[in-house]
Design an enzyme around this catalytic site. Structure first.
Site, mmCIF file in Angstrom:
data_model
loop_
_atom_site.group_PDB
_atom_site.id
_atom_site.type_symbol
_atom_site.label_atom_id
_atom_site.label_comp_id
_atom_site.label_asym_id
_atom_site.label_seq_id
_atom_site.Cartn_x
_atom_site.Cartn_y
_atom_site.Cartn_z
ATOM 1 N N ASN A 1 -54.046 170.769 17.189
ATOM 2 C CA ASN A 1 -54.592 170.220 18.430
ATOM 3 C C ASN A 1 -55.822 170.999 18.874
ATOM 4 O O ASN A 1 -55.921 172.209 18.667
ATOM 5 C CB ASN A 1 -53.534 170.110 19.540
ATOM 6 C CG ASN A 1 -52.772 171.382 19.825
ATOM 7 O OD1 ASN A 1 -52.589 172.221 18.947
ATOM 8 N ND2 ASN A 1 -52.321 171.530 21.055
ATOM 9 N N GLU B 1 -58.039 171.379 22.256
ATOM 10 C CA GLU B 1 -58.100 171.044 23.680
ATOM 11 C C GLU B 1 -59.507 171.211 24.240
ATOM 12 O O GLU B 1 -60.406 171.728 23.565
ATOM 13 C CB GLU B 1 -57.084 171.921 24.444
ATOM 14 C CG GLU B 1 -55.669 171.592 24.010
ATOM 15 C CD GLU B 1 -54.584 172.300 24.811
ATOM 16 O OE1 GLU B 1 -54.898 173.218 25.610
ATOM 17 O OE2 GLU B 1 -53.414 171.925 24.642
ATOM 18 N N CYS C 1 -54.818 165.544 19.666
ATOM 19 C CA CYS C 1 -53.549 166.038 19.130
ATOM 20 C C CYS C 1 -53.679 166.395 17.651
ATOM 21 O O CYS C 1 -54.545 165.874 16.935
ATOM 22 C CB CYS C 1 -52.470 164.970 19.253
ATOM 23 S SG CYS C 1 -51.960 164.617 20.925
ATOM 24 N N GLU D 1 -51.709 165.592 15.121
ATOM 25 C CA GLU D 1 -51.455 164.478 14.200
ATOM 26 C C GLU D 1 -52.717 163.649 13.993
ATOM 27 O O GLU D 1 -53.060 163.271 12.882
ATOM 28 C CB GLU D 1 -50.358 163.553 14.748
ATOM 29 C CG GLU D 1 -49.013 164.203 14.951
ATOM 30 C CD GLU D 1 -48.837 164.762 16.356
ATOM 31 O OE1 GLU D 1 -49.756 165.441 16.860
ATOM 32 O OE2 GLU D 1 -47.776 164.526 16.941
ATOM 33 N N CYS E 1 -46.695 162.198 20.608
ATOM 34 C CA CYS E 1 -47.007 161.401 21.797
ATOM 35 C C CYS E 1 -47.223 159.940 21.392
ATOM 36 O O CYS E 1 -47.365 159.613 20.210
ATOM 37 C CB CYS E 1 -48.232 161.967 22.508
ATOM 38 S SG CYS E 1 -49.789 161.546 21.707
ATOM 39 N N CYS F 1 -50.346 159.146 19.242
ATOM 40 C CA CYS F 1 -50.228 159.535 17.825
ATOM 41 C C CYS F 1 -49.299 158.584 17.077
ATOM 42 O O CYS F 1 -49.525 158.278 15.909
ATOM 43 C CB CYS F 1 -49.752 160.975 17.705
ATOM 44 S SG CYS F 1 -51.037 162.142 18.205
HETATM 45 N N1 THU Z 1 -49.921 167.594 21.329
HETATM 46 C C1 THU Z 1 -50.087 167.368 19.991
HETATM 47 O O1 THU Z 1 -51.009 167.915 19.368
HETATM 48 N N2 THU Z 1 -49.228 166.545 19.374
HETATM 49 C C2 THU Z 1 -48.153 165.959 19.976
HETATM 50 O O2 THU Z 1 -47.440 165.206 19.331
HETATM 51 C C3 THU Z 1 -47.837 166.225 21.373
HETATM 52 C C4 THU Z 1 -48.895 166.955 22.123
HETATM 53 C C5 THU Z 1 -50.824 168.512 22.004
HETATM 54 C C6 THU Z 1 -51.764 167.899 23.010
HETATM 55 C C7 THU Z 1 -52.072 169.070 23.894
HETATM 56 O O3 THU Z 1 -53.105 169.827 23.286
HETATM 57 C C8 THU Z 1 -50.801 169.906 23.854
HETATM 58 O O4 THU Z 1 -50.073 169.463 22.727
HETATM 59 C C9 THU Z 1 -49.933 169.787 25.098
HETATM 60 O O5 THU Z 1 -49.707 168.465 25.418
#
Ligand code: THU
Length: 163
Positions: free
Chosen positions: A62, A64, A73, A75, A112, A115
């Site tokens: 991920n 941010e 994310c 994935e 999420c 994804c």
């Molecule tokens: N996140 C992912 O990378 N994948 C997921 O399946 C759930 C959430 C990340 C997004 C954000 O950077 C952090 O996790 C918190 O939500």
């Protein structure tokens, strides 16, 4: 009135060594890339690794942003990279794992909605189910298709019926 039931099956494993060598390798790659995630705001570092149909492994994490909706994310980072660089190779398996800085490994890993939708697009694009491995702190779960994570989904076929 009709009531339909949708069943999904999830295989649960307590330990890594219950999995095949190939799955173990993919999980290790996801765990390693999770360490390099850029997640200064949530401190929730996610790693994802894909095995493509020819055995190639692709990974992502991920990323941010101070403007939070712009983050991506793990994935989707991995899937988009695979689709960009290996457009002719279908995705066989995806692993998702996470590190919560307070606990070191995330108790529960679950992709999420965005994804899940992107995984489904890849299933439809390559006409092949993607095995999904969710690597949580206390168990590993395997689903045989990303569609099991998103029943009643919207996909390209829905658009065709508009024609
Ligand atoms: N996140 C992912 O990378 N994948 C997921 O399946 C759930 C959430 C990340 C997004 C954000 O950077 C952090 O996790 C918190 O939500």
């Amino acid at each position: 009135m009709k009531t339909k039931e949708i069943k999904i099956s999830i295989s649960e494993f307590d330990k890594l060594d219950e999995l095949s060598a190939a799955d173990q390798e993919l999980i290790q790659v996801a765990r390693e890339i999770a360490q390099q995630a850029y997640a200064p705001y949530s401190n929730y570092q996610v790693g994802s690794a894909l095995r493509l149909e020819d055995g190639t492994i692709v990974s992502g994490n991920n990323q941010e942003n101070a403007s939070s909706p712009l983050g991506n994310c793990a994935e989707r980072t991995a899937i988009f990279w695979a689709n960009a660089n290996h457009p002719n190779l279908s995705i066989d398996t995806i692993v998702v794992t996470a590190i919560d800085q307070s606990r070191k490994a995330a108790l529960k890993v679950s992709p999420c909605g965005a994804c899940r939708q992107v995984m489904l697009e890849a299933e439809h694009r390559y006409k092949k189910p993607i095995r999904v491995i969710l690597d949580s702190a206390n168990k590993i779960e395997i689903l045989q298709s990303a569609s099991h994570l998103l029943p009643l989904s919207f996909n390209g076929d829905s658009l065709k019926s508009m024609g």
